[in-house]
Design a protein around this motif. Structure first.
Motif, PDB file in Angstrom:
ATOM      1  N   PHE A   1      43.079  41.181  82.791  1.00  5.96           N
ATOM      2  CA  PHE A   1      42.281  40.309  83.654  1.00  5.96           C
ATOM      3  C   PHE A   1      42.465  40.705  85.116  1.00  5.96           C
ATOM      4  O   PHE A   1      41.496  40.832  85.859  1.00  5.96           O
TER       5      PHE A   1
ATOM      6  N   TRP B   1      42.677  32.197  82.124  1.00 13.73           N
ATOM      7  CA  TRP B   1      43.628  33.269  82.404  1.00 13.73           C
ATOM      8  C   TRP B   1      44.971  32.676  82.840  1.00 13.73           C
ATOM      9  O   TRP B   1      46.026  33.084  82.368  1.00 13.73           O
TER      10      TRP B   1
ATOM     11  N   GLU C   1      36.582  39.060  79.401  1.00 15.24           N
ATOM     12  CA  GLU C   1      37.073  40.421  79.600  1.00 15.24           C
ATOM     13  C   GLU C   1      36.194  41.421  78.859  1.00 15.24           C
ATOM     14  O   GLU C   1      35.849  42.478  79.402  1.00 15.24           O
TER      15      GLU C   1
ATOM     16  N   SER D   1      32.110  41.756  87.277  1.00  9.39           N
ATOM     17  CA  SER D   1      33.304  40.912  87.156  1.00  9.39           C
ATOM     18  C   SER D   1      33.194  39.633  87.964  1.00  9.39           C
ATOM     19  O   SER D   1      33.664  38.583  87.528  1.00  9.39           O
TER      20      SER D   1
END
Length: 122
Positions: free
Chosen positions: A47, A110, A88, A97
């Motif tokens: 991540f 996360w 991801e 992203s």
């Protein structure tokens, strides 16, 4: 695609993954060699690398590991692992992203996986 639409897609996919993996997880437990702590560390590091645009590994292998962790995650972080793994994988497949990793639910997922790793593995 707006962040809201991306988030809806993430949550819908995570829900579908959770439903699909629940049956297969009961039928086929994780292999003995599987190390949840090692894999939790891997997906949290992945991540960070994706978040900062510094990932340089094999995209297919990274996506497979993220999905495998999501499928075998401990119950208390199952949904977080599904959300993180899906996000991801999407980024590894080319979704920007910023569109996914910076949304609150993905960032929170996360953090929850990282917190689980810290409290159970370190």
């Amino acid at each position: 695609m707006s962040k809201t639409a991306a988030l809806v897609g993430i949550l819908a996919a995570a829900s579908a993954l959770g439903t699909a993996s629940a049956g297969s997880a009961a039928a086929a437990p994780a292999p003995v060699a599987y190390n949840q702590c090692e894999e939790a560390q891997y997906v949290t590091d992945l991540f960070v690398d994706l978040f900062h645009g510094t990932f340089q590994g094999d995209r297919g292998q990274a996506a497979a590991r993220a999905q495998a962790f999501a499928a075998a995650a401990p119950a208390e972080i199952k949904m977080d692992s599904l959300i993180e793994g899906y996000a991801e994988t999407a980024v590894l497949d080319g979704v920007p992203s910023d569109l996914l990793l910076r949304t609150d639910p993905v960032f929170q997922a996360w953090g929850d996986v990282m917190d689980w790793h810290t409290s159970h593995c370190l």
